[in-house]
Design a protein around this motif. Structure first.
Motif, PDB file in Angstrom:
ATOM      1  N   SER A  54       0.825  -1.231  -0.096  1.00 42.72           N
ATOM      2  CA  SER A  54       0.106   0.138   0.126  1.00 42.72           C
ATOM      3  C   SER A  54       0.797   1.243  -0.129  1.00 42.72           C
ATOM      4  N   PHE A  55       1.973   1.294   0.497  1.00 45.73           N
ATOM      5  CA  PHE A  55       2.928   2.379   0.633  1.00 45.73           C
ATOM      6  C   PHE A  55       3.504   2.704  -0.574  1.00 45.73           C
ATOM      7  N   ARG A  56       3.662   1.509  -1.408  1.00 44.11           N
ATOM      8  CA  ARG A  56       4.088   1.661  -2.763  1.00 44.11           C
ATOM      9  C   ARG A  56       3.064   2.435  -3.882  1.00 44.11           C
ATOM     10  N   GLY A  57       2.043   1.989  -3.557  1.00 40.15           N
ATOM     11  CA  GLY A  57       0.738   2.560  -4.177  1.00 40.15           C
ATOM     12  C   GLY A  57       0.717   3.909  -3.868  1.00 40.15           C
ATOM     13  N   HIS A  58       0.520   4.556  -2.665  1.00 40.59           N
ATOM     14  CA  HIS A  58       0.584   6.034  -2.200  1.00 40.59           C
ATOM     15  C   HIS A  58       1.788   6.697  -2.825  1.00 40.59           C
ATOM     16  N   LEU A  59       2.844   6.105  -2.862  1.00 37.89           N
ATOM     17  CA  LEU A  59       4.111   6.568  -3.404  1.00 37.89           C
ATOM     18  C   LEU A  59       4.166   7.119  -4.921  1.00 37.89           C
ATOM     19  N   SER A  60       3.231   6.453  -5.582  1.00 36.64           N
ATOM     20  CA  SER A  60       3.219   6.614  -7.031  1.00 36.64           C
ATOM     21  C   SER A  60       2.595   7.942  -7.284  1.00 36.64           C
ATOM     22  N   VAL A 111      -8.559  -2.405 -13.029  1.00 36.10           N
ATOM     23  CA  VAL A 111      -7.439  -3.172 -13.195  1.00 36.10           C
ATOM     24  C   VAL A 111      -7.818  -4.611 -13.711  1.00 36.10           C
ATOM     25  N   GLY A 112      -6.735  -5.087 -14.721  1.00 35.74           N
ATOM     26  CA  GLY A 112      -6.751  -6.189 -15.467  1.00 35.74           C
ATOM     27  C   GLY A 112      -7.149  -5.900 -16.951  1.00 35.74           C
ATOM     28  N   GLN A 113      -7.657  -4.498 -17.013  1.00 32.37           N
ATOM     29  CA  GLN A 113      -7.885  -4.080 -18.502  1.00 32.37           C
ATOM     30  C   GLN A 113      -6.816  -4.591 -19.463  1.00 32.37           C
ATOM     31  N   PRO A 114      -7.290  -4.791 -20.800  1.00 32.55           N
ATOM     32  CA  PRO A 114      -6.087  -5.148 -21.578  1.00 32.55           C
ATOM     33  C   PRO A 114      -5.611  -4.015 -22.445  1.00 32.55           C
ATOM     34  N   VAL A 115      -4.354  -3.787 -22.729  1.00 29.37           N
ATOM     35  CA  VAL A 115      -3.743  -2.596 -23.479  1.00 29.37           C
ATOM     36  C   VAL A 115      -3.050  -3.037 -24.563  1.00 29.37           C
ATOM     37  N   LEU A 116      -3.802  -2.333 -25.789  1.00 25.19           N
ATOM     38  CA  LEU A 116      -2.905  -2.783 -27.212  1.00 25.19           C
ATOM     39  C   LEU A 116      -2.353  -1.623 -27.642  1.00 25.19           C
ATOM     40  N   ASP A 117      -1.155  -2.033 -28.669  1.00 29.46           N
ATOM     41  CA  ASP A 117      -0.815  -0.931 -29.598  1.00 29.46           C
ATOM     42  C   ASP A 117      -1.381  -1.137 -31.285  1.00 29.46           C
ATOM     43  N   ALA A 118      -0.771  -0.436 -31.971  1.00 24.78           N
ATOM     44  CA  ALA A 118      -1.448  -0.768 -33.148  1.00 24.78           C
ATOM     45  C   ALA A 118      -1.112  -2.207 -33.810  1.00 24.78           C
ATOM     46  N   GLU A 119       0.106  -2.904 -33.222  1.00 24.88           N
ATOM     47  CA  GLU A 119       0.540  -4.107 -33.647  1.00 24.88           C
ATOM     48  C   GLU A 119      -0.143  -5.390 -32.757  1.00 24.88           C
ATOM     49  N   GLY A 120      -0.394  -5.406 -31.672  1.00 21.07           N
ATOM     50  CA  GLY A 120      -0.559  -6.292 -31.070  1.00 21.07           C
ATOM     51  C   GLY A 120      -0.845  -5.922 -29.477  1.00 21.07           C
ATOM     52  N   LEU A 121      -1.026  -7.163 -28.535  1.00 19.97           N
ATOM     53  CA  LEU A 121      -1.208  -7.036 -27.207  1.00 19.97           C
ATOM     54  C   LEU A 121      -0.183  -6.180 -26.516  1.00 19.97           C
ATOM     55  N   MET A 122      -0.183  -5.284 -25.656  1.00 24.55           N
ATOM     56  CA  MET A 122       0.936  -4.656 -25.099  1.00 24.55           C
ATOM     57  C   MET A 122       1.162  -5.121 -23.414  1.00 24.55           C
ATOM     58  N   GLY A 123      -0.180  -5.237 -22.796  1.00 19.73           N
ATOM     59  CA  GLY A 123      -0.057  -5.729 -21.287  1.00 19.73           C
ATOM     60  C   GLY A 123      -1.553  -5.322 -20.590  1.00 19.73           C
ATOM     61  N   GLN A 124      -1.379  -5.233 -19.486  1.00 24.78           N
ATOM     62  CA  GLN A 124      -2.683  -5.174 -18.562  1.00 24.78           C
ATOM     63  C   GLN A 124      -2.413  -4.320 -17.667  1.00 24.78           C
ATOM     64  N   ILE A 125      -3.725  -3.616 -17.217  1.00 17.43           N
ATOM     65  CA  ILE A 125      -3.509  -2.397 -16.355  1.00 17.43           C
ATOM     66  C   ILE A 125      -3.372  -3.027 -14.882  1.00 17.43           C
ATOM     67  N   THR A 126      -2.483  -2.696 -14.005  1.00 10.46           N
ATOM     68  CA  THR A 126      -2.267  -3.235 -12.634  1.00 10.46           C
ATOM     69  C   THR A 126      -2.663  -2.203 -11.559  1.00 10.46           C
ATOM     70  N   HIS A 127      -2.377  -0.915 -11.819  1.00 10.98           N
ATOM     71  CA  HIS A 127      -2.963  -0.204 -10.532  1.00 10.98           C
ATOM     72  C   HIS A 127      -3.785   1.198 -11.446  1.00 10.98           C
ATOM     73  N   VAL A 128      -4.689   1.481 -10.887  1.00  8.54           N
ATOM     74  CA  VAL A 128      -5.486   2.536 -11.406  1.00  8.54           C
ATOM     75  C   VAL A 128      -5.505   3.751 -10.384  1.00  8.54           C
ATOM     76  N   TYR A 129      -5.333   4.988 -10.835  1.00  7.90           N
ATOM     77  CA  TYR A 129      -5.396   6.124  -9.983  1.00  7.90           C
ATOM     78  C   TYR A 129      -6.512   7.059 -10.798  1.00  7.90           C
ATOM     79  N   LYS A 130      -6.672   8.313 -10.075  1.00  4.96           N
ATOM     80  CA  LYS A 130      -7.697   9.285 -10.622  1.00  4.96           C
ATOM     81  C   LYS A 130      -7.402   9.295 -12.392  1.00  4.96           C
TER      82      LYS A 130
END
Lengths: 272, 158
Positions: free
Chosen positions: A27-33, A137-156
């Motif tokens: 949680s400390f790391r989360g607040h630090l971001s 959290v967990g939402q897939p992320v793409l670029d124009a070529e293919g799959l990039m990754g997934q959301i791990t932390h969401v802030y405002k």
């Protein structure tokens, strides 16, 4: 001095043990971001200034040429899209004939990378969309070529994305040619991933395209992930060693797409 | 009052190092990017070992751990060892020529990267060794202006 250093080493060892075996610092790391993101925005200034200078020093002729090229590209893509729409409709009809469940449709939201993890072993980026844009959290992320990754932390107003090449990332995939399922894992190298636990008897070849299999329910089905680059087997090993080259430009893409999953017909987010 | 007169430049330099560290660099260039926090730590420990000693190394190490999202304690351990080496040799180093100090930083960066590689291999994390000489050369180049700035404070407070 040596005594102080001894205590410092002891403290470091204690911190390492606690961080590995307990979730106390999460949680400390989360607040630090919240502190690091404004600093990342400041760090982005040189890039933004470069882009601004680039834009303002480009001649009108060059801009017109670029515009014409983009217009041509758009026409070609629209033509391809018409063909895909026809195929999608045909696919839907066939699935209805087979009484199979309908595929989910996806809509996307364009986002921009505003920060990159300074640790070369840590493949994470920060994007400029957050809870205000319904990112989750967990939402897939793409670029124009293919799959990039997934959301791990969401802030405002921003979120963190774990890229598929990160050492802690694993993604269920299937071979496009024959539907063979496996799991592709990151290796902390932007240009290489590994396909795990593939038996030497299965049908897989260099050049095979891998797409997301949708197993686990996190990533949608059918998004391009990578290409099988090299297959080898060490003597005595049960499984093959398979190298995969990711299709997404993980270390270069600046504009990404956040995928929102919609039931067929629900177009409320479409075109965003 | 005089004792704290270097606190502001130290904080400003640490903030500058953090911002430089966060500047987005793509792909393989990232592995060649110097550890600016390490360089700032070495500079202040080298010139002011009585004010900025092991405690300072620990604090900068914690900052580095949080910034790099590495396991907490990982950089603390490395920075402590590096700080101890610098403190141990600082009397000799103070009399060295700038060129010699550049070579020393080159060697220190190599030691730090080898320590990191050793700790990574213990944790089953992939180890990349090819970039280390380039990283050490680039870090040494960045050391020159940093050394000049901290040396100016040293001469003023001597």
């Amino acid at each position: 001095m040596v005594r102080k250093a001894f205590f410092a080493v002891l403290l470091a060892t204690l911190l390492i043990t606690l961080d590995i075996y307990t979730p106390w610092f999460e949680s400390f790391r989360g607040h630090l971001s919240k502190v690091t993101v404004p600093l990342q925005l400041i760090s982005n200034f040189p890039n933004r200034i470069g882009a601004w200078v680039d834009l303002n020093t480009t001649s009108r002729t060059m801009l017109e040429q670029k515009n014409a090229s983009l217009e041509n590209e758009r026409l070609i893509l629209l033509g391809k899209l018409q063909r895909k729409a026809e195929l999608a409709a045909e696919n839907l009809r066939l699935r209805q004939l087979l009484n199979a469940s309908e595929l989910l449709m996806d809509s996307v939201l364009v986002t921009e990378v505003i920060g990159i993890s300074p640790n070369p072993l840590n493949h994470r980026v920060t994007i400029d969309r957050g809870a205000d844009d319904a990112v989750y959290v967990g939402q897939p992320v793409l670029d124009a070529e293919g799959l990039m990754g997934q959301i791990t932390h969401v802030y405002k107003n921003y979120s963190q994305v774990l890229l598929i090449t990160d050492l802690n990332h694993a993604l269920p995939v299937q071979v496009l040619r024959n539907g063979l399922r496996s799991i592709v894992e990151g290796t902390s190298d932007y240009h290489e991933m590994r396909l795990r636990f593939v038996s030497p008897t299965v049908d897989i070849a260099e050049g095979d395209q891998l797409v997301s299999s949708g197993l686990g329910g996190r990533f949608p089905v059918g998004y391009p992930v990578g290409t099988v680059a090299e297959i080898s087997q060490r003597p005595g090993e049960k499984f093959m060693d398979i190298k995969v080259i990711p299709l997404a430009k993980l270390d270069r893409s600046k504009h990404l797409l956040l995928v929102f999953r919609l039931q067929d017909g629900d177009q409320s987010r479409g075109g965003k | 009052m005089k004792k704290n007169s270097t606190a502001q430049p130290v904080l400003a330099m640490l903030l500058g190092a953090i911002i430089l560290q966060l500047i987005p660099v793509s792909g393989e260039w990232l592995a060649w990017k110097p550890n600016f926090l390490l360089l700032v730590m070495i500079a202040w420990v080298l010139y002011f070992p009585d004010r900025y000693g092991i405690e300072f190394s620990v604090v900068v190490g914690i900052c580095a751990d949080l910034l790099f999202s590495s396991t907490l304690g990982y950089h603390v351990l490395i920075f402590t060892i590096c700080g101890l080496i610098v403190i141990f040799f600082h009397r000799v180093i103070a009399y060295l020529h700038m060129g010699h100090r550049v070579v020393l930083v080159f060697l220190l960066v190599i030691v730090v990267e080898l320590l990191k590689a050793m700790m990574n291999s213990l944790g089953d994390i992939p180890v990349f060794l090819k970039h280390i000489p380039y990283l050490a050369v680039i870090s040494s180049l960045f050391w020159v202006p940093l050394d000049k700035v901290v040396n100016r404070f040293y001469l003023r407070h001597k």
